[in-house]
Design a protein around this motif. Sequence first.
Motif, PDB file in Angstrom:
ATOM      1  N   VAL A 253     -85.306 -27.293 127.303  1.00 44.67           N
ATOM      2  CA  VAL A 253     -83.900 -26.982 127.044  1.00 44.67           C
ATOM      3  C   VAL A 253     -83.736 -26.713 125.557  1.00 44.67           C
ATOM      4  O   VAL A 253     -84.165 -27.517 124.724  1.00 44.67           O
TER       5      VAL A 253
ATOM      6  N   SER B 260     -98.433 -41.814 116.675  1.00 42.25           N
ATOM      7  CA  SER B 260     -99.577 -42.716 116.894  1.00 42.25           C
ATOM      8  C   SER B 260    -100.547 -42.062 117.876  1.00 42.25           C
ATOM      9  O   SER B 260    -100.256 -41.006 118.443  1.00 42.25           O
TER      10      SER B 260
ATOM     11  N   ALA C 199     -84.787 -44.358 123.848  1.00 49.95           N
ATOM     12  CA  ALA C 199     -85.284 -45.429 122.983  1.00 49.95           C
ATOM     13  C   ALA C 199     -84.594 -45.464 121.624  1.00 49.95           C
ATOM     14  O   ALA C 199     -84.478 -46.521 121.023  1.00 49.95           O
TER      15      ALA C 199
ATOM     16  N   GLY D 184     -99.590 -45.102 127.458  1.00 48.18           N
ATOM     17  CA  GLY D 184     -98.383 -45.310 126.648  1.00 48.18           C
ATOM     18  C   GLY D 184     -98.030 -46.775 126.719  1.00 48.18           C
ATOM     19  O   GLY D 184     -98.878 -47.627 126.441  1.00 48.18           O
TER      20      GLY D 184
ATOM     21  N   VAL E  42     -83.448 -37.539 125.453  1.00 45.61           N
ATOM     22  CA  VAL E  42     -84.536 -36.992 124.615  1.00 45.61           C
ATOM     23  C   VAL E  42     -84.555 -37.732 123.283  1.00 45.61           C
ATOM     24  O   VAL E  42     -83.582 -38.396 122.933  1.00 45.61           O
TER      25      VAL E  42
ATOM     26  N   LEU F  39     -92.472 -42.984 118.584  1.00 43.03           N
ATOM     27  CA  LEU F  39     -91.546 -44.123 118.506  1.00 43.03           C
ATOM     28  C   LEU F  39     -90.519 -43.905 117.411  1.00 43.03           C
ATOM     29  O   LEU F  39     -90.880 -43.530 116.295  1.00 43.03           O
TER      30      LEU F  39
ATOM     31  N   ALA G 297     -85.655 -43.160 130.415  1.00 44.57           N
ATOM     32  CA  ALA G 297     -84.190 -43.148 130.324  1.00 44.57           C
ATOM     33  C   ALA G 297     -83.596 -42.133 131.296  1.00 44.57           C
ATOM     34  O   ALA G 297     -82.670 -42.451 132.058  1.00 44.57           O
ATOM     35  N   GLY G 298     -84.138 -40.925 131.298  1.00 46.83           N
ATOM     36  CA  GLY G 298     -83.595 -39.873 132.158  1.00 46.83           C
ATOM     37  C   GLY G 298     -83.747 -40.200 133.630  1.00 46.83           C
ATOM     38  O   GLY G 298     -82.817 -40.020 134.426  1.00 46.83           O
TER      39      GLY G 298
ATOM     40  N   TYR H  30     -94.057 -55.010 129.786  1.00 53.51           N
ATOM     41  CA  TYR H  30     -92.631 -55.123 129.421  1.00 53.51           C
ATOM     42  C   TYR H  30     -92.303 -56.596 129.234  1.00 53.51           C
ATOM     43  O   TYR H  30     -93.011 -57.478 129.731  1.00 53.51           O
TER      44      TYR H  30
ATOM     45  N   GLU I  89     -97.671 -50.416 128.079  1.00 56.17           N
ATOM     46  CA  GLU I  89     -98.614 -51.088 128.989  1.00 56.17           C
ATOM     47  C   GLU I  89     -98.072 -52.421 129.480  1.00 56.17           C
ATOM     48  O   GLU I  89     -98.753 -53.142 130.209  1.00 56.17           O
TER      49      GLU I  89
ATOM     50  N   ALA J 234     -87.199 -36.226 131.428  1.00 58.57           N
ATOM     51  CA  ALA J 234     -87.608 -37.045 132.582  1.00 58.57           C
ATOM     52  C   ALA J 234     -88.493 -38.196 132.136  1.00 58.57           C
ATOM     53  O   ALA J 234     -89.503 -38.511 132.755  1.00 58.57           O
TER      54      ALA J 234
ATOM     55  N   GLY K 207     -87.998 -51.294 123.687  1.00 59.87           N
ATOM     56  CA  GLY K 207     -88.625 -51.847 124.894  1.00 59.87           C
ATOM     57  C   GLY K 207     -88.109 -51.223 126.181  1.00 59.87           C
ATOM     58  O   GLY K 207     -86.969 -50.759 126.271  1.00 59.87           O
TER      59      GLY K 207
ATOM     60  N   GLY L 164     -92.598 -39.297 130.347  1.00 58.78           N
ATOM     61  CA  GLY L 164     -92.502 -39.372 128.881  1.00 58.78           C
ATOM     62  C   GLY L 164     -93.546 -40.337 128.322  1.00 58.78           C
ATOM     63  O   GLY L 164     -94.747 -40.187 128.592  1.00 58.78           O
ATOM     64  N   LYS L 165     -93.081 -41.333 127.577  1.00 61.27           N
ATOM     65  CA  LYS L 165     -94.006 -42.279 126.930  1.00 61.27           C
ATOM     66  C   LYS L 165     -94.584 -43.296 127.910  1.00 61.27           C
ATOM     67  O   LYS L 165     -95.336 -44.189 127.503  1.00 61.27           O
TER      68      LYS L 165
ATOM     69  N   GLU M 139     -87.046 -31.167 132.465  1.00 57.76           N
ATOM     70  CA  GLU M 139     -88.107 -31.788 131.662  1.00 57.76           C
ATOM     71  C   GLU M 139     -88.969 -30.699 131.023  1.00 57.76           C
ATOM     72  O   GLU M 139     -89.497 -29.831 131.726  1.00 57.76           O
TER      73      GLU M 139
HETATM   74  C1  LIG Z   1     -98.003 -45.833 122.440  1.00 57.77           C
HETATM   75  C2  LIG Z   1     -96.765 -46.507 122.938  1.00 57.77           C
HETATM   76  C3  LIG Z   1     -96.844 -47.780 123.464  1.00 57.77           C
HETATM   77  C4  LIG Z   1     -95.704 -48.428 123.925  1.00 57.77           C
HETATM   78  N1  LIG Z   1     -95.823 -49.669 124.484  1.00 57.77           N
HETATM   79  C5  LIG Z   1     -94.745 -50.264 125.020  1.00 57.77           C
HETATM   80  C6  LIG Z   1     -94.888 -51.478 125.738  1.00 57.77           C
HETATM   81  O1  LIG Z   1     -96.004 -51.983 125.934  1.00 57.77           O
HETATM   82  N2  LIG Z   1     -93.765 -52.056 126.232  1.00 57.77           N
HETATM   83  C7  LIG Z   1     -92.517 -51.497 126.095  1.00 57.77           C
HETATM   84  O2  LIG Z   1     -91.525 -52.074 126.564  1.00 57.77           O
HETATM   85  N3  LIG Z   1     -92.361 -50.304 125.453  1.00 57.77           N
HETATM   86  C8  LIG Z   1     -93.444 -49.687 124.924  1.00 57.77           C
HETATM   87  N4  LIG Z   1     -93.311 -48.466 124.320  1.00 57.77           N
HETATM   88  C9  LIG Z   1     -91.973 -47.865 124.229  1.00 57.77           C
HETATM   89  C10 LIG Z   1     -91.499 -47.207 125.535  1.00 57.77           C
HETATM   90  O3  LIG Z   1     -92.575 -46.602 126.200  1.00 57.77           O
HETATM   91  C11 LIG Z   1     -90.462 -46.145 125.186  1.00 57.77           C
HETATM   92  O4  LIG Z   1     -89.435 -46.712 124.396  1.00 57.77           O
HETATM   93  C12 LIG Z   1     -89.812 -45.506 126.422  1.00 57.77           C
HETATM   94  O5  LIG Z   1     -90.770 -45.124 127.380  1.00 57.77           O
HETATM   95  C13 LIG Z   1     -88.987 -44.322 125.946  1.00 57.77           C
HETATM   96  O6  LIG Z   1     -88.366 -43.683 127.025  1.00 57.77           O
HETATM   97  P1  LIG Z   1     -87.320 -42.517 126.786  1.00 57.77           P
HETATM   98  O7  LIG Z   1     -86.926 -42.017 128.122  1.00 57.77           O
HETATM   99  O8  LIG Z   1     -86.272 -42.969 125.848  1.00 57.77           O
HETATM  100  O9  LIG Z   1     -88.098 -41.388 125.961  1.00 57.77           O
HETATM  101  P2  LIG Z   1     -89.352 -40.461 126.323  1.00 57.77           P
HETATM  102  O10 LIG Z   1     -90.344 -41.201 127.105  1.00 57.77           O
HETATM  103  O11 LIG Z   1     -89.755 -39.867 125.026  1.00 57.77           O
HETATM  104  O12 LIG Z   1     -88.746 -39.313 127.260  1.00 57.77           O
HETATM  105  C14 LIG Z   1     -88.107 -38.179 126.751  1.00 57.77           C
HETATM  106  C15 LIG Z   1     -88.444 -36.989 127.640  1.00 57.77           C
HETATM  107  O13 LIG Z   1     -87.693 -35.878 127.201  1.00 57.77           O
HETATM  108  C16 LIG Z   1     -88.500 -34.736 127.273  1.00 57.77           C
HETATM  109  N5  LIG Z   1     -87.943 -33.723 126.351  1.00 57.77           N
HETATM  110  C17 LIG Z   1     -87.948 -33.754 124.997  1.00 57.77           C
HETATM  111  N6  LIG Z   1     -87.349 -32.643 124.504  1.00 57.77           N
HETATM  112  C18 LIG Z   1     -86.927 -31.918 125.576  1.00 57.77           C
HETATM  113  C19 LIG Z   1     -86.242 -30.682 125.715  1.00 57.77           C
HETATM  114  N7  LIG Z   1     -85.840 -29.962 124.659  1.00 57.77           N
HETATM  115  N8  LIG Z   1     -85.991 -30.221 126.979  1.00 57.77           N
HETATM  116  C20 LIG Z   1     -86.364 -30.938 128.075  1.00 57.77           C
HETATM  117  N9  LIG Z   1     -87.031 -32.110 127.989  1.00 57.77           N
HETATM  118  C21 LIG Z   1     -87.301 -32.601 126.751  1.00 57.77           C
HETATM  119  C22 LIG Z   1     -89.878 -35.232 126.854  1.00 57.77           C
HETATM  120  O14 LIG Z   1     -90.902 -34.355 127.267  1.00 57.77           O
HETATM  121  C23 LIG Z   1     -89.917 -36.597 127.565  1.00 57.77           C
HETATM  122  O15 LIG Z   1     -90.465 -36.510 128.840  1.00 57.77           O
HETATM  123  C24 LIG Z   1     -94.442 -47.789 123.848  1.00 57.77           C
HETATM  124  C25 LIG Z   1     -94.348 -46.496 123.315  1.00 57.77           C
HETATM  125  C26 LIG Z   1     -95.490 -45.848 122.870  1.00 57.77           C
HETATM  126  C27 LIG Z   1     -95.384 -44.454 122.306  1.00 57.77           C
END
Ligand SMILES: Cc1cc2nc3c(=O)[nH]c(=O)nc-3n(C[C@H](O)[C@H](O)[C@H](O)COP(=O)(O)OP(=O)(O)OC[C@H]3O[C@@H](n4cnc5c(N)ncnc54)[C@H](O)[C@@H]3O)c2cc1C
Length: 465
Positions: A252, A308, A441, A54, A280, A412, A11-12, A58, A56, A8, A447, A39-40, A32
């Motif tokens: 999961v 980080s 990501a 996380g 994920v 990341l 992306a999700g 876009y 801050e 969640a 981003g 997530g992040k 989730e």
């Molecule tokens: C410190 C930091 C600063 C950032 N700053 C910026 C910014 O300023 N601007 C920008 O555009 N981007 C930024 N980013 C990048 C951006 O936040 C991420 O690329 C984006 O939020 C990733 O989303 P996601 O859904 O791919 O992954 P995630 O947010 O990692 O979501 C994955 C989810 O899957 C869940 N999960 C994992 N394994 C399992 C499992 N086995 N079963 C069930 N659930 C599971 C996790 O708990 C998580 O909630 C930053 C990232 C970080 C870490």
Amino acid sequence: MRIAIIGAGLAGLTAAYEIHKTDPNIHIDVLEAGERIGGKLFTVPFASGPTDMGAEAYLATRTDATEFFHELGLGDSLVAPSGARSQFYAGGQLRPMPRGGVMGIPSSSEGLEEILSEKTRELIDAEALTVPLDWQVGADQTVGALVRARYSDEVVDVLVSALLGGVYSSSADDLGIRATVPALAAALDRLAESGEPVTLSGAVKLVETERAEARKNTETTPVFQTFRGGYAELYEALADQCGADIHLDSFVSAITSANGAGFQIKGGGEGTYDRVILAVPAPTAAVLLRDLAPTAGPHLKAIKLASSAVVGMKFDSAAGLPEVSGVLVAMGEPDVTAKAFTFSSNKWPHLGERGGALVRASFGRLGDEATARMDEDDLVDAALDDLQTITGFDGRAAGLEEIFVQRWFGGLPSYGVDHIATVAAARTEISQVEGLEAIGAWTSGVGVPAVIADARAAVARLLDA
Ligand SMILES: Cc1cc2nc3c(=O)[nH]c(=O)nc-3n(C[C@H](O)[C@H](O)[C@H](O)COP(=O)(O)OP(=O)(O)OC[C@H]3O[C@@H](n4cnc5c(N)ncnc54)[C@H](O)[C@@H]3O)c2cc1C
């Protein structure tokens, strides 16, 4: 139809929203592992107001993301930065951030007099006259290798790794040009295609010229934006409008085929699902796909993750804090552990209105797990000490009202050489399994706009099939 989404994060949740928008009759379960969504994206309720730990901001030049936020009803929440410039800390001194260039890679030595040695500046200016690069269209290598070979180690160690590290939490030697500085890769390709001599300074100049042209047409759009109430506005809006059952604390551990009639999920959800979306990180996707698409595993495992930590601090007084948006720290600065500071209350007017000073300290890079694992007290001390060393601002005397320490283990993906080819290979393997998609990501790019666009495209594919 029943669809399960694992994860969640952005992306999700975007995928769930998009499915519900396309067909409100589809049953969606979002599973989730954690105890919260986002997530992040993570907004913490400081007493002074919601504060992001996380992402801050876009990239607002991605108008598709802005349009999506309007669609969600968040148009009035979008806010622009103050326009304050940032600074660069190198050689024990604060200096203005160099203008021009691409991710710290300069096209000339202009403006770098106080940052780089005379010898390195001469090498930069002479690069166009040296033997051209033997660049093949579509080629890739690490940013570090290219810049070291064409300019010098100093440009990488002082400038480029600091800028790239601020975004990707990895050094220039770990990051591929095509995935992290795509505009430069495209410019190198264009020079090679045109038969002109391919040089690094020539390619950077090409990017600078194109960006200047593009800016003329979009002068009123700020490059970055954020949400007045933090990213919680986004993930809560997505959760509210996605029509899904969101199951927290649902880790999961496996996904299996239900004898060709859909999928079964171990660790959450009920019954079988017609479609599954994995949202994920790559190593988790590798584990979850070990039965369904084992050949995707080696590609997914090749994607390394950087850890980080962020220390958010609210001070009673801002007196003495430089009036800039933040500071990037050159790699290898002795006596400084942090890699960057964001002076959020200077960068964002809506945060400045809260009074005092809001500062984010960022720590850790790929290969440096130890910093993200430091004791909480040690991280806060390092943040305060580094802030004082770099700016002279004494945070302890300024009245530290609130602190939040957030660690992002594997936060990341590190977009190494051939990352794009690695993702393509993983996706090819995953696409062999009907009704399965993998997003996030690691597939899209780091981003927020890229993650959203990728999730929406995956849903279109999945529902089309
Ligand atoms: C410190 C930091 C600063 C950032 N700053 C910026 C910014 O300023 N601007 C920008 O555009 N981007 C930024 N980013 C990048 C951006 O936040 C991420 O690329 C984006 O939020 C990733 O989303 P996601 O859904 O791919 O992954 P995630 O947010 O990692 O979501 C994955 C989810 O899957 C869940 N999960 C994992 N394994 C399992 C499992 N086995 N079963 C069930 N659930 C599971 C996790 O708990 C998580 O909630 C930053 C990232 C970080 C870490």
